[in-house]
Design an enzyme around this catalytic site. Structure first.
Site, PDB file in Angstrom:
ATOM      1  N   ASN A 168       8.049  -5.487  -0.588  1.00 36.94           N
ATOM      2  CA  ASN A 168       7.903  -4.291   0.242  1.00 36.94           C
ATOM      3  C   ASN A 168       6.424  -4.224   0.588  1.00 36.94           C
ATOM      4  O   ASN A 168       5.606  -3.767  -0.224  1.00 36.94           O
ATOM      5  CB  ASN A 168       8.356  -3.019  -0.481  1.00 36.94           C
ATOM      6  CG  ASN A 168       8.288  -1.814   0.450  1.00 36.94           C
ATOM      7  OD1 ASN A 168       7.705  -1.872   1.531  1.00 36.94           O
ATOM      8  ND2 ASN A 168       8.900  -0.714   0.031  1.00 36.94           N
TER       9      ASN A 168
ATOM     10  N   PRO B  45       0.792  -1.227   0.000  1.00 34.49           N
ATOM     11  CA  PRO B  45       0.000   0.000   0.000  1.00 34.49           C
ATOM     12  C   PRO B  45       0.824   1.277   0.000  1.00 34.49           C
ATOM     13  O   PRO B  45       1.856   1.362   0.666  1.00 34.49           O
ATOM     14  CB  PRO B  45      -0.822  -0.110   1.294  1.00 34.49           C
ATOM     15  CG  PRO B  45      -0.068  -1.055   2.151  1.00 34.49           C
ATOM     16  CD  PRO B  45       0.575  -2.038   1.208  1.00 34.49           C
ATOM     17  N   ASN B  46       0.318   2.223  -0.767  1.00 32.73           N
ATOM     18  CA  ASN B  46       0.852   3.596  -0.862  1.00 32.73           C
ATOM     19  C   ASN B  46       2.154   3.696  -1.651  1.00 32.73           C
ATOM     20  O   ASN B  46       2.635   4.802  -1.904  1.00 32.73           O
ATOM     21  CB  ASN B  46       1.028   4.223   0.540  1.00 32.73           C
ATOM     22  CG  ASN B  46      -0.285   4.303   1.287  1.00 32.73           C
ATOM     23  OD1 ASN B  46      -1.261   4.836   0.759  1.00 32.73           O
ATOM     24  ND2 ASN B  46      -0.343   3.750   2.480  1.00 32.73           N
TER      25      ASN B  46
ATOM     26  N   ARG C  63       5.208  10.989  -2.527  1.00 31.02           N
ATOM     27  CA  ARG C  63       4.874  10.676  -1.136  1.00 31.02           C
ATOM     28  C   ARG C  63       6.090  10.926  -0.234  1.00 31.02           C
ATOM     29  O   ARG C  63       7.107  10.229  -0.369  1.00 31.02           O
ATOM     30  CB  ARG C  63       4.472   9.202  -1.056  1.00 31.02           C
ATOM     31  CG  ARG C  63       4.260   8.708   0.350  1.00 31.02           C
ATOM     32  CD  ARG C  63       4.155   7.200   0.400  1.00 31.02           C
ATOM     33  NE  ARG C  63       3.874   6.750   1.750  1.00 31.02           N
ATOM     34  CZ  ARG C  63       4.080   5.527   2.189  1.00 31.02           C
ATOM     35  NH1 ARG C  63       4.538   4.600   1.367  1.00 31.02           N
ATOM     36  NH2 ARG C  63       3.795   5.200   3.426  1.00 31.02           N
TER      37      ARG C  63
ATOM     38  N   ARG D 208      12.804   4.743  12.773  1.00 32.56           N
ATOM     39  CA  ARG D 208      11.588   5.549  12.700  1.00 32.56           C
ATOM     40  C   ARG D 208      10.685   5.276  13.915  1.00 32.56           C
ATOM     41  O   ARG D 208      11.161   4.846  14.958  1.00 32.56           O
ATOM     42  CB  ARG D 208      10.885   5.265  11.357  1.00 32.56           C
ATOM     43  CG  ARG D 208      11.760   5.658  10.158  1.00 32.56           C
ATOM     44  CD  ARG D 208      11.050   5.435   8.851  1.00 32.56           C
ATOM     45  NE  ARG D 208       9.864   6.292   8.744  1.00 32.56           N
ATOM     46  CZ  ARG D 208       8.895   6.110   7.841  1.00 32.56           C
ATOM     47  NH1 ARG D 208       8.985   5.104   6.975  1.00 32.56           N
ATOM     48  NH2 ARG D 208       7.862   6.923   7.808  1.00 32.56           N
TER      49      ARG D 208
ATOM     50  N   GLU E 182      12.518  -9.263   2.535  1.00 29.41           N
ATOM     51  CA  GLU E 182      11.737  -8.122   3.022  1.00 29.41           C
ATOM     52  C   GLU E 182      12.500  -6.838   2.704  1.00 29.41           C
ATOM     53  O   GLU E 182      13.685  -6.726   3.008  1.00 29.41           O
ATOM     54  CB  GLU E 182      11.533  -8.249   4.537  1.00 29.41           C
ATOM     55  CG  GLU E 182      10.825  -7.047   5.115  1.00 29.41           C
ATOM     56  CD  GLU E 182      10.648  -7.130   6.634  1.00 29.41           C
ATOM     57  OE1 GLU E 182      10.925  -8.201   7.219  1.00 29.41           O
ATOM     58  OE2 GLU E 182      10.248  -6.115   7.213  1.00 29.41           O
TER      59      GLU E 182
ATOM     60  N   HIS F   6      12.453  -2.441   2.531  1.00 29.38           N
ATOM     61  CA  HIS F   6      11.883  -1.124   2.829  1.00 29.38           C
ATOM     62  C   HIS F   6      12.830  -0.053   2.324  1.00 29.38           C
ATOM     63  O   HIS F   6      14.057  -0.188   2.473  1.00 29.38           O
ATOM     64  CB  HIS F   6      11.675  -0.938   4.336  1.00 29.38           C
ATOM     65  CG  HIS F   6      10.833  -2.008   4.936  1.00 29.38           C
ATOM     66  ND1 HIS F   6       9.475  -2.043   4.788  1.00 29.38           N
ATOM     67  CD2 HIS F   6      11.169  -3.122   5.630  1.00 29.38           C
ATOM     68  CE1 HIS F   6       9.009  -3.124   5.389  1.00 29.38           C
ATOM     69  NE2 HIS F   6      10.011  -3.805   5.892  1.00 29.38           N
TER      70      HIS F   6
ATOM     71  N   ALA G 211       2.961  -0.639   5.055  1.00 28.24           N
ATOM     72  CA  ALA G 211       2.476  -0.681   6.443  1.00 28.24           C
ATOM     73  C   ALA G 211       1.952  -2.064   6.846  1.00 28.24           C
ATOM     74  O   ALA G 211       1.917  -2.382   8.042  1.00 28.24           O
ATOM     75  CB  ALA G 211       1.394   0.373   6.642  1.00 28.24           C
TER      76      ALA G 211
ATOM     77  N   TYR H 254      11.092   8.872   1.528  1.00 31.08           N
ATOM     78  CA  TYR H 254      11.111   7.776   0.544  1.00 31.08           C
ATOM     79  C   TYR H 254      11.859   8.098  -0.751  1.00 31.08           C
ATOM     80  O   TYR H 254      12.001   7.231  -1.605  1.00 31.08           O
ATOM     81  CB  TYR H 254       9.668   7.353   0.227  1.00 31.08           C
ATOM     82  CG  TYR H 254       8.937   6.824   1.441  1.00 31.08           C
ATOM     83  CD1 TYR H 254       9.360   5.661   2.080  1.00 31.08           C
ATOM     84  CD2 TYR H 254       7.833   7.497   1.983  1.00 31.08           C
ATOM     85  CE1 TYR H 254       8.711   5.179   3.212  1.00 31.08           C
ATOM     86  CE2 TYR H 254       7.168   7.023   3.106  1.00 31.08           C
ATOM     87  CZ  TYR H 254       7.618   5.858   3.713  1.00 31.08           C
ATOM     88  OH  TYR H 254       6.980   5.375   4.825  1.00 31.08           O
TER      89      TYR H 254
END
Ligand code: DQA
Length: 148
Positions: free
Chosen positions: A75, A11-12, A19, A108, A99, A101, A78, A24
């Site tokens: 990725n 998502p996103n 964004r 964070r 995985e 990111h 969330a 990012y």
């Protein structure tokens, strides 16, 4: 036989480029896909690239990857921090998953520190921005080579 890998984005991530660029970066998902496609061609591997904002669609994509691809770079956005369904799907497919990111999730907010995916992934790459995708391709291809 050449390897086939799936890069799956959650998502996103369709909004990359606009964004929170300070978190990012400015590369769009299309830019990342183009970089990865060039790298795949140079490495002689087949590459599929997909994105969904929907948890169940991501679960389906993992199920569909079994038998079609040799490994997945995920990725999960969330959903990384919330989705037991994605974790179970990875376990069910038994495919090697990296995985990924863009941001360093460990530097964070506290809620990003825990990943449901980490325990069923072969490894995690985070904090290198868009460059993480080609890094993950190298890692996955090396891993698949070692499997043979
Ligand atoms: C992300 C990190 C997640 O915490 C966040 O929810 C995202 C993107 C990353 O690529 O840095 O959507 O997966």
């Amino acid at each position: 036989m050449s390897h086939s890998i799936l890069i799956l984005n959650g998502p996103n991530l369709n909004l990359l480029g606009t964004r929170q660029p300070e978190v990012y970066g400015t590369a769009t998902l299309k830019d990342i896909e183009a970089t990865c496609a060039d790298k795949a061609a140079a490495m002689g591997v087949a590459l599929s690239f997909a994105q969904s904002n929907h948890e169940g669609v991501l679960v389906d994509a993992l199920h569909d990857a079994k038998g079609k691809h040799n490994g997945v770079i995920l990725n999960a956005g969330a959903y990384t921090h919330t989705s037991i369904a994605l974790r179970d799907a990875i376990s069910a497919t038994e495919l090697p998953v990296i995985e990924l990111h863009l941001s360093n999730i460990h530097a964070r907010e506290e809620f990003r520190h825990h990943s449901h995916i980490a325990a069923v992934a072969i490894g995690q790459i985070c904090g290198f921005g868009a460059q993480g995708y080609p890094l993950a391709m190298d890692a996955l291809i090396t891993h698949l080579g070692e499997d043979k």
